[in-house]
Design an enzyme around this catalytic site. Structure first.
Site, PDB file in Angstrom:
ATOM      1  N   ARG A  54      16.498 -17.708  -6.732  1.00 35.48           N
ATOM      2  CA  ARG A  54      15.178 -17.215  -7.105  1.00 35.48           C
ATOM      3  C   ARG A  54      14.856 -17.439  -8.578  1.00 35.48           C
ATOM      4  O   ARG A  54      13.802 -17.979  -8.919  1.00 35.48           O
ATOM      5  CB  ARG A  54      15.059 -15.711  -6.796  1.00 35.48           C
ATOM      6  CG  ARG A  54      14.395 -15.386  -5.484  1.00 35.48           C
ATOM      7  CD  ARG A  54      14.964 -14.109  -4.927  1.00 35.48           C
ATOM      8  NE  ARG A  54      16.371 -14.292  -4.642  1.00 35.48           N
ATOM      9  CZ  ARG A  54      16.827 -14.825  -3.510  1.00 35.48           C
ATOM     10  NH1 ARG A  54      15.987 -15.191  -2.577  1.00 35.48           N
ATOM     11  NH2 ARG A  54      18.113 -15.008  -3.309  1.00 35.48           N
ATOM     12  N   ARG A 104      21.377 -18.703 -17.855  1.00 31.63           N
ATOM     13  CA  ARG A 104      22.108 -17.652 -17.136  1.00 31.63           C
ATOM     14  C   ARG A 104      23.590 -17.897 -17.353  1.00 31.63           C
ATOM     15  O   ARG A 104      24.053 -19.026 -17.256  1.00 31.63           O
ATOM     16  CB  ARG A 104      21.786 -17.663 -15.644  1.00 31.63           C
ATOM     17  CG  ARG A 104      22.730 -16.757 -14.841  1.00 31.63           C
ATOM     18  CD  ARG A 104      22.281 -16.516 -13.434  1.00 31.63           C
ATOM     19  NE  ARG A 104      21.131 -15.621 -13.413  1.00 31.63           N
ATOM     20  CZ  ARG A 104      20.621 -15.112 -12.297  1.00 31.63           C
ATOM     21  NH1 ARG A 104      21.125 -15.422 -11.126  1.00 31.63           N
ATOM     22  NH2 ARG A 104      19.575 -14.304 -12.360  1.00 31.63           N
ATOM     23  N   HIS A 132      18.762  -8.631 -17.804  1.00 30.87           N
ATOM     24  CA  HIS A 132      18.025  -9.651 -17.056  1.00 30.87           C
ATOM     25  C   HIS A 132      16.541  -9.444 -17.374  1.00 30.87           C
ATOM     26  O   HIS A 132      15.770  -8.973 -16.548  1.00 30.87           O
ATOM     27  CB  HIS A 132      18.291  -9.492 -15.561  1.00 30.87           C
ATOM     28  CG  HIS A 132      17.883 -10.670 -14.725  1.00 30.87           C
ATOM     29  ND1 HIS A 132      17.080 -11.684 -15.204  1.00 30.87           N
ATOM     30  CD2 HIS A 132      18.152 -10.991 -13.437  1.00 30.87           C
ATOM     31  CE1 HIS A 132      16.885 -12.574 -14.241  1.00 30.87           C
ATOM     32  NE2 HIS A 132      17.534 -12.177 -13.161  1.00 30.87           N
TER      33      HIS A 132
END
Length: 307
Positions: A54, A104, A132
């Protein structure tokens, strides 16, 4: 102005700066075709040292819909990290080719290190169990759009509150708005870390309770934020198996909730939300995923300073 800035922690932006991003996201949602050439000639680098569907797709789709281009890697073995290259050297090299980067990383603080060595904007797309921030922007835009306010909400956070970086970021962000209350629902082994309890909630005199049973509190919630128990955060497989089915939201539990309570989830889910809940109009997690693309479009445009 947000041009040239990094986003590493949800607290990096003031509330006014967050509103800038949300207002632009609202404009994009209303008329996306007007922004189809906003980032022409710009390149986004996606540096994903950890698996993602995602978040990576959302960033890539955001840049492509703005008319820009994307390059990057989706696992460290396909990059020079496999040869031992440092994050600092990677980001300095990538800055030779791209205008903005999203990272990430499984190690907490890695995107922060990258930002210290980068002349281009760096966006943290998740670092270990830490932060996040763009998921937080997604969550805030969803709440703002569906509930019409980011204040005066009772927010239930359920599941893995110890390792869930989305939970940590969201608590920090929503604590900045007036009169929000938190209901923290988890087994004892997965309670929120002490630093969140002490430095965010207690230090700012924010009302919160910690409970182990969802059924006891679901009727009091305006927002229920579900999370999965994350196998990748456990060192012990037995602990994971014992705790993974601790909380499952189903139709029976939804009957206990307010008619206007909304259910959010950062996704992916495993089995913590039954598929029957998908048919309930209060289930907003797939809308939330779409808002994620729009808010990332707005963020990219703002950090690049494009018109």
């Amino acid at each position: 102005m947000l041009k040239g800035r990094h986003l590493i922690d949800p607290m990096d932006f003031t509330l006014e700066e967050l509103n800038e991003v949300f207002n632009l996201a609202d404009q994009i949602i209303a008329c996306p075709e007007e922004f189809a050439h906003t980032c022409e000639g710009k390149i986004l680098a996606t540096l994903f040292y950890e698996p993602s569907t995602r978040t990576r797709f959302s960033f890539e789709a955001a840049m492509l819909r703005l008319g820009g281009k994307v390059l990057g890697f989706s696992e460290p073995n396909s990059s020079s990290a496999a040869k031992g290259e440092s994050v600092a050297d990677t980001i300095r090299t990538v800055a030779c080719y791209a205008d903005i980067a999203v990272m990430r990383h499984p190690k907490e603080g890695a995107p922060k290190v990258a930002s210290m060595y980068s002349d281009m904007p760096v966006i943290n797309a998740g670092d270990g169990g830490h932060q996040h921030p763009t998921q937080t922007l997604t969550d805030l835009l969803t709440i703002k759009t569906v509930k019409k306010s980011l204040s005066n909400q009772t927010i239930g956070l359920c599941g893995d509150l110890k390792f869930g970086r989305t939970v940590h970021s969201l608590i920090k962000a929503l604590s900045r708005y007036e009169n929000n209350k938190f209901v923290l629902i988890s087994p004892n082994e997965l309670k929120i870390p002490d630093y969140i309890r002490r430095e965010i909630l207690q230090k700012n005199n924010i009302e919160f309770v910690e409970v182990e049973r969802m059924e006891e509190v679901i009727d009091k919630l305006d927002i229920l934020y579900m999370t999965r128990v994350q196998r990748e955060r456990f060192f012990n497989e037995e602990d994971y198996i014992r705790l993974k089915d601790s909380y499952i939201l189903d139709g029976e539990k939804m009957k206990l909730a307010k008619d206007d309570m909304i259910v959010l989830h950062p996704l992916p889910r495993v089995n913590e939300i039954s598929y029957e809940v998908d048919l309930d109009p209060r289930a907003c997690y797939f809308r939330q995923a779409k808002y994620g693309m729009f808010v990332r479009m707005a963020l990219i445009a703002k950090l690049l300073g494009v018109k």
